[in-house]
Design an enzyme around this catalytic site. Structure first.
Site, PDB file in Angstrom:
ATOM      1  N   GLY A   1      47.324  20.937  37.035  1.00  0.00           N
ATOM      2  CA  GLY A   1      47.782  19.461  37.303  1.00  0.00           C
ATOM      3  C   GLY A   1      48.852  19.649  38.598  1.00  0.00           C
ATOM      4  O   GLY A   1      48.571  20.607  39.417  1.00  0.00           O
TER       5      GLY A   1
ATOM      6  N   LYS B   1      33.894  61.419  46.619  1.00  0.00           N
ATOM      7  CA  LYS B   1      33.477  60.407  46.560  1.00  0.00           C
ATOM      8  C   LYS B   1      32.490  60.101  47.694  1.00  0.00           C
ATOM      9  O   LYS B   1      32.693  60.603  48.996  1.00  0.00           O
ATOM     10  CB  LYS B   1      34.580  58.978  47.151  1.00  0.00           C
ATOM     11  CG  LYS B   1      34.129  57.670  47.094  1.00  0.00           C
ATOM     12  CD  LYS B   1      35.204  56.591  47.650  1.00  0.00           C
ATOM     13  CE  LYS B   1      34.518  55.344  47.457  1.00  0.00           C
ATOM     14  NZ  LYS B   1      33.337  55.351  48.099  1.00  0.00           N
TER      15      LYS B   1
END
Length: 830
Positions: free
Chosen positions: A704, A238
């Site tokens: 709700g 990396k």
């Protein structure tokens, strides 16, 4: 006869280039699908699914459709070899199927309901297949169902209604040119289509899902805690730099960051080197890095681009090729793209263009190697993965040696001691539209950094605090606030209990990122704790866990292990609402984007001995059902491990099934603006205050609000339902234009539904503090009535924010057990 005998007997392989093939099973983690456009005596499309070592195949005259209204005839034909999935070309005249074959779409597929290929194969034999396609054009849920006409070969191919479905007319031929340009592996399909002289148009795109269709989008990596020990993975270093796409067309070079920001002016030497490559057109993916003479990364030097300081080198490490000579290679498996990259660019690989090498060490040794060499971490990629632009699928992963993340600079404190310009940075990030505080960072700056940053800060000073007023900021009185625009890369050691960065260190500015394109995956996935062990001992009971790294919320990257960690850490808040109550499991074993299912009846023979169940007669099923009873944390984790993301208990206990513990009024928006729901809830509170009844409110975690009343099992369901119906009627009278108590969907369309019918035996309601299988991993959160105001949003309460809320604030429902309501008195007053 072998599986491929019918296929082989129809073909003369001395005349046709079709693969002769043999039934085989590939060692892969995902199964392929392909759709081939076959212009034989009649134009049709061949739909093929890899299964049981072959391609199960159907001829679809009109081709697949993304419109659920289209039921496309699919005629089952002989199995084809797996190698046929990449076949394109001309089948000569006089041979079976003579004509032109080209690839329309290709990718991978998942089972929608089945856990194994064997189960899926059994469904094929039974005449019903449900699956999820991951193609470039064909995406989402589909079903193949056998037509019972006695011929056993005619099926229907139907698209399910999901976020990928389109409601407009879907004519597969009308955009084949565009599809071939995206996916075709040569020019044969384009030329064949031109001969057909069929008009073209742009393919329909789902407005909700176009992020992955960006021309310059890059495939993303998923942050994980460990590397798989699997031969199907390859590993790379990396790099500590900027992700960069390089597009070259006749020596015209275009460098862009992963978010589309132009980079040519910053890195002219890379542009010049790419111009010298003697290829017509191609696109590369890689990482641009600044290194010193010893090969150590100097990340902070990237922000200014070239020219570099003396002794530093700019390098472009290339790990993928996405386009070559007009051909889109993204549907090729990774190992084939790697081979093409090596073949085409081998002679051009020299400073500053360098190949990314595949690491030979065992996965178990790689992280120690990375730490020793001072690398950022390790990248892992599935060998046969396609390149999926803009997507984080789990086919590419990363493990970091040093923890780091991207954060917005929201302000700065005054300098202390001998330091000039500023003291510490105030850091944050946006979760939807809400700015979240990450802490202050006061180390890692060179003298030159302090001056350069301060010059940038002077352009962004604002008078007011960008965070919500309720958020406390360290040293707030001496903070100069900034417009949250600059993106910084920050090292850190860990997270504090209030979810701030521990020991943050400034790494550098990200000039390749904006506030809208910064990567928050590291914040969300690293910040959330995750269960790592596959066995937990709780109250002397051993709980077996599985698939902890499986992604349950793909968009956010949240895993099953993080879900289990939430229930393990905060289960004590939830358990009182489950005590002695039968549980209906709502299982999502493959995450929220796969179809879930309900399960009430458990096979007690396969349960651990410490799991409690209760056999209850079901009138609807006319039999006894073994319900799970969840009275402790080990049982909670057991049922959550089954993929039961949300916990749905009865309103009554099994001991008193006809006398509920709670009454519930469900405020379902039904399409109405949520602020109207807030006003209705406040009306409920006013009415209840008038009759001296204590009401408790929570978010549903979906759309709700739920109003709860504690009854202490004193009243029958009929009495309870009458009470809630009376309450709903009073509320409806006060909000006649926005609410309804009608059961008929058509009569209450677009109105808030005041649902009192939840109050009956055997009915379940999602428990307080339960996670929901919804976008954002929202939680059904108990609220203080002061929070029911215009700022209330369902999305504010989720797996990321609730831990801090539960650790730092009193439970708003902590006194619910002390105030059971006197229902008869309340009814008389009402």
């Amino acid at each position: 006869m072998g599986k491929l005998s019918p296929y082989q007997n129809k073909r003369d392989f001395n005349q046709t280039k079709e693969p002769s093939g043999a039934a085989k099973s590939r060692k892969v983690t995902r199964l392929r699908f392909v759709v081939q456009r076959h212009h034989a005596s009649r134009l049709h499309y061949d739909f093929r699914l890899e299964l049981d070592g072959v391609l199960k195949s159907w001829a679809v005259p009109k081709g697949p459709s993304m419109n659920p209204q289209d039921k496309r005839l699919a005629v089952r034909v002989e199995d084809h070899p797996i190698d046929y999935a990449s076949f394109e070309g001309s089948i000569p005249e006089g041979n079976y199927g003579a004509g032109q074959v080209s690839i329309f779409d290709a990718g991978y597929y998942d089972f929608l309901e089945d856990d194994t290929a064997l189960q899926f194969l059994k469904k094929l034999e039974n005449g019903s297949l449900k699956f999820i396609l991951h193609g470039h054009i064909l995406k989402g849920e589909f079903v193949l169902v056998l037509i019972k006409d006695g011929q056993e070969k005619n099926w229907l191919l139907i698209k399910h209604k999901d976020k990928y479905a389109t409601q407009i007319s879907f004519d597969i031929e009308s955009f084949i040119d565009d599809a071939v340009k995206k996916i075709g592996r040569g020019t044969s399909a384009i030329q064949g289509k031109k001969k057909d002289s069929i008009k073209t148009k742009e393919p329909p795109k789902n407005k909700k899902d176009n992020s992955s269709d960006k021309e310059n989008g890059v495939m993303l990596t998923q942050l994980v805690s460990q590397l798989p020990e699997d031969v199907n993975w390859i590993y790379e270093k990396k790099y500590d730099g900027f992700r960069l796409l390089a597009s070259v067309n006749k020596q015209q070079v275009n460098l862009v960051s992963r978010n589309g920001l132009p980079m040519n002016k910053l890195f002219p030497s890379i542009v010049k080197s790419l111009e010298e490559i003697s290829l017509q057109n191609f696109q590369l993916d890689g990482e641009i890095v600044v290194e010193d003479q010893n090969g150590y990364s100097k990340f902070q030097e990237l922000k200014s681009g070239e020219p570099l300081k003396a002794g530093l080198l700019l390098k472009y490490y290339i790990f993928d090729i996405l386009e070559l000579n007009g051909n889109d290679l993204t549907s090729f498996p990774l190992f084939e793209r790697k081979e093409l990259l090596d073949l085409t660019l081998k002679k051009h690989f020299s400073f500053p263009l360098l190949p990314v090498e595949t690491l030979a060490e065992k996965p178990s040794n790689l992280l120690s190697v990375a730490a020793k060499m001072g690398w950022e971490g390790i990248i892992g990629k599935l060998r046969d993965s396609s390149y999926q632009r803009g997507k984080r699928t789990g086919d590419w992963i990363k493990v970091k040696v040093h923890k780091s993340l991207e954060a917005l600079i929201c302000g700065y404190t005054q300098p202390q001691g001998t330091r000039d310009y500023f003291g510490a940075l105030v850091l944050g990030y946006y979760d939807h539209d809400r700015l979240i505080y990450l802490g202050n960072c006061g180390t890692g700056f060179k003298d030159s950094d302090l001056k350069e940053l301060y010059q940038e800060f002077e352009k962004l000073i604002r008078s007011n605090k960008p965070f919500d007023k309720s958020i406390k900021i360290a040293k707030e009185k001496e903070v100069t606030w900034l417009i949250p625009k600059l993106v910084a890369e920050i090292y850190y050691s860990d997270w504090t209990q209030d979810h701030h960065l521990r020991q943050p260190v400034f790494k550098g500015l990200r000039t390749d990122k904006t506030k809208d394109s910064m990567n928050t995956e590291e914040i969300k996935t690293t910040q959330l704790p995750s269960i790592e062990k596959e066995q937990l001992k709780i109250n002397r009971h051993l709980v077996q866990l599985s698939h902890l790294d499986k992604i349950y919320w793909p968009e956010e990257g949240y895993t099953k292990g993080q879900m289990l960690a939430y229930y393990e850490q905060f289960g004590d808040f939830l358990l009182p609402y489950l005590h002695d109550k039968p549980i209906s499991l709502h299982r999502f074993p493959n995450g929220i984007n796969s179809k879930g299912f309900f399960q009430k009846d458990l096979d007690i023979k396969n349960l651990p001995s410490w799991i409690k169940t209760k056999s209850i007669f079901s009138e609807s099923s006319n039999r006894d059902i073994n319900y799970l009873i969840c009275n402790n944390k080990e049982t909670l984790l057991y049922l959550a491990n089954l993929g039961s993301i949300e916990i749905n208990p009865w309103l009554s206990s099994y001991k008193k099934p006809d006398k509920p513990t709670f009454a519930v009024l469900d405020l379902d928006p039904n399409g109405m603006d949520f602020q109207e729901v807030v006003q209705v809830a406040l009306t409920v509170k006013e009415i209840m205050d008038e009759v001296n009844v204590q009401a408790h409110v929570k978010t549903s975690g979906s759309s709700g609000l739920h109003i709860y009343f504690y009854l202490k099992e004193r009243y029958a369901f009929e009495v309870v339902r009458n009470f809630v119906e009376w309450l709903a009627t009073l509320v409806q009278q006060k909000h006649p234009d926005t609410t309804s108590i009608e059961r008929n969907l058509d009569k209450r369309k677009g109105l808030i539904y005041l649902d009192y019918l939840q109050n009956r035996s055997g009915q379940t309601v999602v428990a307080p503090y339960s996670i929901r299988p919804k976008k954002g991993a929202t939680i059904s959160a108990p609220l203080d009535w002061k929070e029911v105001n215009p700022n209330l949003e369902i999305s504010l309460f989720n797996i990321e924010t609730m831990p801090g809320r539960l650790q730092n604030n009193p439970d708003p429902w902590q006194n619910i057990w002390d105030h059971p309501i006197d229902l008869k008195q309340a009814l008389l007053k009402l």
